[in-house]
Design a protein around this motif. Structure first.
Motif, PDB file in Angstrom:
ATOM      1  N   GLU A 196       0.857  -1.186   0.000  1.00 39.93           N
ATOM      2  CA  GLU A 196       0.000   0.000   0.000  1.00 39.93           C
ATOM      3  C   GLU A 196       0.891   1.232   0.000  1.00 39.93           C
ATOM      4  O   GLU A 196       1.935   1.248   0.669  1.00 39.93           O
ATOM      5  CB  GLU A 196      -0.925   0.011   1.219  1.00 39.93           C
ATOM      6  N   ASP A 197       0.490   2.259  -0.731  1.00 41.60           N
ATOM      7  CA  ASP A 197       1.318   3.438  -0.965  1.00 41.60           C
ATOM      8  C   ASP A 197       0.493   4.677  -0.628  1.00 41.60           C
ATOM      9  O   ASP A 197      -0.586   4.880  -1.189  1.00 41.60           O
ATOM     10  CB  ASP A 197       1.737   3.443  -2.442  1.00 41.60           C
ATOM     11  N   TYR A 198       0.989   5.496   0.297  1.00 40.71           N
ATOM     12  CA  TYR A 198       0.241   6.659   0.783  1.00 40.71           C
ATOM     13  C   TYR A 198       1.073   7.932   0.637  1.00 40.71           C
ATOM     14  O   TYR A 198       2.308   7.895   0.708  1.00 40.71           O
ATOM     15  CB  TYR A 198      -0.125   6.484   2.259  1.00 40.71           C
TER      16      TYR A 198
ATOM     17  N   MET B  53      -2.915   2.484  11.035  1.00 40.86           N
ATOM     18  CA  MET B  53      -3.219   3.485  10.025  1.00 40.86           C
ATOM     19  C   MET B  53      -2.975   4.884  10.572  1.00 40.86           C
ATOM     20  O   MET B  53      -2.586   5.796   9.829  1.00 40.86           O
ATOM     21  CB  MET B  53      -4.675   3.332   9.559  1.00 40.86           C
TER      22      MET B  53
ATOM     23  N   VAL C 260       0.629   5.654   9.922  1.00 41.30           N
ATOM     24  CA  VAL C 260       0.803   5.966   8.501  1.00 41.30           C
ATOM     25  C   VAL C 260       0.352   7.396   8.214  1.00 41.30           C
ATOM     26  O   VAL C 260       1.068   8.185   7.581  1.00 41.30           O
ATOM     27  CB  VAL C 260       0.015   4.964   7.627  1.00 41.30           C
ATOM     28  N   GLU C 261      -0.832   7.740   8.711  1.00 43.40           N
ATOM     29  CA  GLU C 261      -1.377   9.083   8.468  1.00 43.40           C
ATOM     30  C   GLU C 261      -0.525  10.155   9.140  1.00 43.40           C
ATOM     31  O   GLU C 261      -0.342  11.254   8.587  1.00 43.40           O
ATOM     32  CB  GLU C 261      -2.820   9.153   8.966  1.00 43.40           C
TER      33      GLU C 261
ATOM     34  N   ARG D 127       6.057  10.134   1.899  1.00 43.12           N
ATOM     35  CA  ARG D 127       5.363   9.093   1.151  1.00 43.12           C
ATOM     36  C   ARG D 127       5.590   7.805   1.923  1.00 43.12           C
ATOM     37  O   ARG D 127       6.741   7.443   2.192  1.00 43.12           O
ATOM     38  CB  ARG D 127       5.937   8.970  -0.257  1.00 43.12           C
TER      39      ARG D 127
ATOM     40  N   VAL E 148       2.477  10.680   6.904  1.00 39.63           N
ATOM     41  CA  VAL E 148       2.066  11.409   5.704  1.00 39.63           C
ATOM     42  C   VAL E 148       1.870  12.892   6.031  1.00 39.63           C
ATOM     43  O   VAL E 148       2.299  13.772   5.270  1.00 39.63           O
ATOM     44  CB  VAL E 148       0.784  10.796   5.100  1.00 39.63           C
TER      45      VAL E 148
END
Length: 297
Positions: A14-16, A39, A42-43, A51, A46
């Motif tokens: 998965e790419d964010y 998550m 991750v957020e 990335r 970001v």
């Protein structure tokens, strides 16, 4: 599903975030799917201008499975290790590191900040000393060096992680997953039971493949002591570890930091072998601060 061929196998990833931002590669641990990276973390990364790429290691989640390939038993692996012999295993941590580099290749990424947790920390260490030209910085979380003189995991932690559930009934698998999380998790940050159940349920329904854990564990045990190899790490390194980790005790983090030239150690009281929500922001801040210092060096 987002899959890509890397190092000759299929990896789910998965790419964010903005593709133009500095890439962070998240490498997860033993028997753990990419979804074990919260998550919220991750957020948070970001939001700090990165990335973020997370992926399923080989033999877990939705990535390639080595069906039917047998690994030596734990007792045999430990005995051979004590004798200084290298056992034959289905694949090695070096192979798993090559998977991560292959994923970067497939995504057209020359260099990344590599962040690994537990076994993922060991894989990230391998990337750093085997492929130094690909690593902007290294962050090793709740991981260790393979030094056999370090304190072992607490008995209940290793037992709950390696014991197979009595059946594949979904309710039993969920109860087992929740027991693992409570046993190895952070005593200072107990999980919300509703959220824990939802996360474990989602993980079970996404993929349940216990056979991969034995092969991944064999790769860990066969890798031996990495301290001499870690001396060659040139990437700026941050070591993050919980002071109350029952699976990889805190001395493992200390030993990792002591083995890598110039490494910084950041510990968290009350943190066990997980990434509790209460520590998402401090951990994201620590990683972001570390990468900024690495970029300025």
């Amino acid at each position: 599903m987002t899959q890509i061929t890397a190092n000759g196998i299929t990896l789910e990833y998965e790419d964010y975030g903005n593709p133009g931002d500095p890439p962070v590669l998240l490498v997860m641990g033993l028997g753990a799917q990419l979804t074990l990276w919260p998550m919220e973390l991750v957020e948070a990364l970001v939001a700090r201008g990165f990335r973020v790429i997370r992926y399923d290691n080989r033999d877990i989640g939705l990535s390639h499975k080595f069906d039917g390939v047998k690994a030596p038993g734990i007792v045999k692996l430990m005995l051979l290790g004590r004798l200084g012999l290298t056992p034959r295993v289905p694949y090695t941590l070096a192979d798993m590191a090559a998977d991560g580099v292959g994923l970067l290749d497939a995504l057209g990424i020359d260099k990344a900040h590599v962040v690994g947790a537990s076994m993922g920390g060991m894989i990230a260490q391998h990337i750093a000393f085997t492929h130094p030209e690909r690593v902007l910085s290294l962050t090793s979380i709740m991981s260790t060096t393979g030094n056999r003189r370090l304190p072992p995991a607490q008995k209940q932690a290793i037992e709950v992680l390696t014991k197979r559930p009595v059946s594949d009934d979904e309710d039993i698998l969920i109860a087992h997953g929740m027991k693992i999380a409570r046993t190895i998790g952070s005593p200072g940050y107990p999980p919300d039971e509703t959220r824990l159940r939802a996360n474990v349920t989602a993980g079970v329904r996404r993929s349940y493949y216990p056979e991969g854990l034995s092969r991944q564990l064999a790769a860990i045990l066969a890798d031996g002591d990495r301290r001499a190899r870690l001396k060659g790490v040139t990437a700026p390194t941050l070591v993050i570890h919980g002071e109350d980790d029952p699976l990889v005790p805190f001395p493992g983090g200390k030993d990792t930091a002591a083995s890598i030239p110039g490494a910084t150690l950041r510990s968290f009281p009350g943190m066990g072998h997980d990434l509790p929500l209460e520590l998402v922001e401090p951990i994201a801040d620590a990683i972001a601060g570390h990468t900024r210092m690495a970029a300025a060096a």
